[in-house]
Design a protein around this motif. Structure first.
Motif, PDB file in Angstrom:
ATOM      1  N   ALA A 434     -15.117  -2.239 -28.817  1.00  0.00           N
ATOM      2  CA  ALA A 434     -16.290  -3.015 -29.211  1.00  0.00           C
ATOM      3  C   ALA A 434     -16.760  -2.639 -30.601  1.00  0.00           C
ATOM      4  O   ALA A 434     -17.272  -3.479 -31.351  1.00  0.00           O
ATOM      5  N   GLN A 435     -16.604  -1.370 -30.986  1.00  0.00           N
ATOM      6  CA  GLN A 435     -17.048  -0.917 -32.300  1.00  0.00           C
ATOM      7  C   GLN A 435     -15.923  -0.870 -33.323  1.00  0.00           C
ATOM      8  O   GLN A 435     -16.142  -1.132 -34.506  1.00  0.00           O
ATOM      9  N   PHE A 436     -14.697  -0.568 -32.868  1.00  0.00           N
ATOM     10  CA  PHE A 436     -13.621  -0.296 -33.817  1.00  0.00           C
ATOM     11  C   PHE A 436     -12.478  -1.293 -33.780  1.00  0.00           C
ATOM     12  O   PHE A 436     -11.505  -1.146 -34.515  1.00  0.00           O
ATOM     13  N   GLY A 437     -12.574  -2.324 -32.942  1.00  0.00           N
ATOM     14  CA  GLY A 437     -11.531  -3.333 -32.892  1.00  0.00           C
ATOM     15  C   GLY A 437     -10.475  -3.037 -31.846  1.00  0.00           C
ATOM     16  O   GLY A 437     -10.426  -1.966 -31.248  1.00  0.00           O
ATOM     17  N   LYS A 438      -9.617  -4.017 -31.627  1.00  0.00           N
ATOM     18  CA  LYS A 438      -8.579  -3.902 -30.602  1.00  0.00           C
ATOM     19  C   LYS A 438      -7.556  -2.839 -30.991  1.00  0.00           C
ATOM     20  O   LYS A 438      -7.382  -2.502 -32.151  1.00  0.00           O
ATOM     21  N   GLY A 439      -6.850  -2.328 -29.964  1.00  0.00           N
ATOM     22  CA  GLY A 439      -5.802  -1.373 -30.263  1.00  0.00           C
ATOM     23  C   GLY A 439      -5.512  -0.370 -29.172  1.00  0.00           C
ATOM     24  O   GLY A 439      -4.610   0.458 -29.315  1.00  0.00           O
ATOM     25  N   CYS A 440      -6.242  -0.394 -28.061  1.00  0.00           N
ATOM     26  CA  CYS A 440      -5.960   0.539 -26.976  1.00  0.00           C
ATOM     27  C   CYS A 440      -4.633   0.161 -26.305  1.00  0.00           C
ATOM     28  O   CYS A 440      -4.408  -1.008 -25.987  1.00  0.00           O
ATOM     29  N   ALA A 441      -3.776   1.149 -26.125  1.00  0.00           N
ATOM     30  CA  ALA A 441      -2.465   0.870 -25.532  1.00  0.00           C
ATOM     31  C   ALA A 441      -1.942   2.090 -24.780  1.00  0.00           C
ATOM     32  O   ALA A 441      -0.746   2.393 -24.817  1.00  0.00           O
ATOM     33  N   PHE A 442      -2.816   2.808 -24.109  1.00  0.00           N
ATOM     34  CA  PHE A 442      -2.401   4.008 -23.397  1.00  0.00           C
ATOM     35  C   PHE A 442      -1.513   3.659 -22.198  1.00  0.00           C
ATOM     36  O   PHE A 442      -1.697   2.628 -21.546  1.00  0.00           O
ATOM     37  N   LEU A 443      -0.554   4.527 -21.945  1.00  0.00           N
ATOM     38  CA  LEU A 443       0.344   4.405 -20.802  1.00  0.00           C
ATOM     39  C   LEU A 443       0.124   5.634 -19.917  1.00  0.00           C
ATOM     40  O   LEU A 443       0.835   6.632 -20.026  1.00  0.00           O
ATOM     41  N   PRO A 444      -0.870   5.598 -19.037  1.00  0.00           N
ATOM     42  CA  PRO A 444      -1.279   6.820 -18.331  1.00  0.00           C
ATOM     43  C   PRO A 444      -0.231   7.400 -17.400  1.00  0.00           C
ATOM     44  O   PRO A 444      -0.265   8.590 -17.098  1.00  0.00           O
ATOM     45  N   ALA A 445       0.727   6.583 -16.946  1.00  0.00           N
ATOM     46  CA  ALA A 445       1.727   7.087 -16.006  1.00  0.00           C
ATOM     47  C   ALA A 445       2.975   7.622 -16.709  1.00  0.00           C
ATOM     48  O   ALA A 445       3.856   8.181 -16.053  1.00  0.00           O
TER      49      ALA A 445
END
Length: 461
Positions: A434-445
């Motif tokens: 919301a503050q820094f733009g799109k880009g989250c792409a974590f693969l937790p498994a």
């Protein structure tokens, strides 16, 4: 999406004493041994224009420390009270330049935009000297505390090769004269984390496979030398010269469709055997040439710590022919010991450590993180390590929201004792978009395979 709360302004508390202490800490083997530092007067940093994008929200300072390293500091107007102490990647060869620190700040401006003070050193020397770079980073921390402000928390951040600098520094510097730890936590991003004696094996492999295929580095008409020294001391070759030779053989400067069938075959052989993308071949060849020379000539007494005896190369059109003909080198035992003392890690880090890496990182293989985990386990620090992975295929920078999400989780671990999980970080990251733009792409498994599934085992001294 959930908006982030406003950043807290943190009161700036300056320290009247103008002198900073220079670090003088060395390790015996892998065990940290702290020596009493010598007092060295440090010149005060001077006000400096910030990079354009940060000028509206921060003030900047710069200087040169007593050892000759340049540094740059950015203080956000709305400071959250925490310092990110940055150890840069590379490393560059040649004399330090202030421009390098500015470039690092521009790349990592997300930290300042997220409210953190940021400080980065160029290091006092170029080349693959990990301990010296860790000392320079610690010296900058002291300059910041003595002459700028006293942070509530200090996070040591290492990127790429700088991740090994940060990890080494966290092992070297564990207590100040007042009994306070210099670093509250460590963030390692896209790290080269298997130590110098293992992280660069694939570049030795690249060098010998390239020579088998291309036979122009050196040419048959030139004086032969062991490829595992990079270049002879007095060689006049430049990066442009090397690029010309590589393109002569592989045509990397052309689209794949414009390469001859022979060039396409050779590129594919390197990609399949060394397991790097074609776009990375030139960069890794540079490292295996010029950085290897730096290591051999300036770090290990003229002998090479790199070898490929015992390697069985796989993936070529004719593995038997490749393995029979490829040049073989034995790593010098004394050189390995010297290089290990400077670059290898002991896994004894007393504060929380959080890592992140794109699983398709073309420069620092994701399998290096499996080696780092094993090192932390062997050193008794496994409980203080959390590793995260993303689906990014880049190395130098992942995405804007990734890093504030990691910093938030790391600080909560420090302040509240809540150890993060990959699943929790992945779930929390979208709030930062919301503050820094799109880009989250974590693969937790995701869990990386062992390093020897990517880079072949070899005989070692």
């Amino acid at each position: 999406m959930t908006a982030l709360p406003p950043l807290r302004a943190w009161p700036r508390r300056t320290v009247a004493v103008p002198a900073a202490l220079a670090a003088a800490v060395f390790l015996a083997g892998c065990a940290p041994v702290v020596t009493q530092p010598q007092a060295v007067a440090e010149a005060a940093p001077v006000a400096t224009p910030c990079p354009k994008d940060l000028a509206p929200i921060a003030r900047c300072l710069s200087g040169q420390d007593s050892a000759g390293a340049y540094y740059f500091i950015a203080m956000p107007q709305q400071w959250n009270g925490h310092l990110v102490l940055h150890a840069h990647g590379g490393p560059a060869l040649g004399a330090p330049r202030m421009e390098r620190a500015v470039e690092d700040l521009e790349r990592w401006s997300i930290m300042v935009r997220a409210g953190y003070a940021w400080a980065g050193s160029t290091f006092r020397q170029g080349g693959v000297g990990v301990r010296a770079a860790a000392e320079d980073t610690e010296r900058l921390r002291k300059i910041f505390v003595q002459q700028v402000a006293r942070p509530q928390r200090t996070i040591l951040h290492g990127q790429s090769w700088g991740a090994s600098v940060a990890a080494k520094g966290a092992e070297m510097f564990q207590a100040t004269a007042g009994g306070q730890r210099p670093y509250d936590a460590v963030l390692l991003t896209s790290g080269v984390l298997a130590g110098g004696t293992r992280s660069y094996d694939f570049r030795t492999d690249l060098r010998v496979v390239y020579q088998y295929l291309c036979n122009n580095h050196p040419r048959p008409t030139e004086a032969a030398y062991p490829l595992n020294i990079g270049l002879p001391r007095d060689a006049a070759m430049t990066q442009a010269d090397l690029a010309a030779r590589v393109n002569e053989c592989l045509a990397l400067n052309r689209p794949a469709a414009e390469r001859t069938p022979e060039q396409q075959r050779k590129v594919k052989t390197i990609v399949d055997v060394i397991r790097i993308p074609a776009s990375s071949i030139q960069g890794h060849m540079n490292w295996a040439t010029f950085h290897y020379r730096d290591v051999v000539q300036h770090r290990t007494g003229g002998a090479s710590p790199f070898g490929n005896r015992g390697v069985q190369y796989k993936g070529s059109p004719d593995d038997a022919a490749l393995n029979a003909a490829v040049l073989r080198y034995r790593a010098d035992p004394a050189a390995v010991a010297r290089f290990a003392q400077d670059t290898d890690l002991g896994g004894r880090i007393p504060v929380p450590v959080l890592t992140v890496k794109g699983v398709e990182d073309p420069t620092a293989f994701v399998e290096l993180d499996a080696a780092f985990k094993a090192t932390m386990e062997q050193g008794g620090s496994a409980a203080r390590l959390v590793q995260t992975f993303t689906q990014h295929h880049t190395h130098s920078y992942l995405s804007d929201p990734t890093y504030p999400a990691l910093m938030s989780a790391l600080l909560r671990w420090v302040d509240e004792g809540v150890k993060p999980t990959p699943e929790g970080i992945a779930a929390q990251c979208p709030a930062f978009e919301a503050q820094f733009g799109k880009g989250c792409a974590f693969l937790p498994a995701y869990l990386p395979a062992a390093l020897n599934t990517r880079v072949a085992d070899r005989d070692r001294p």
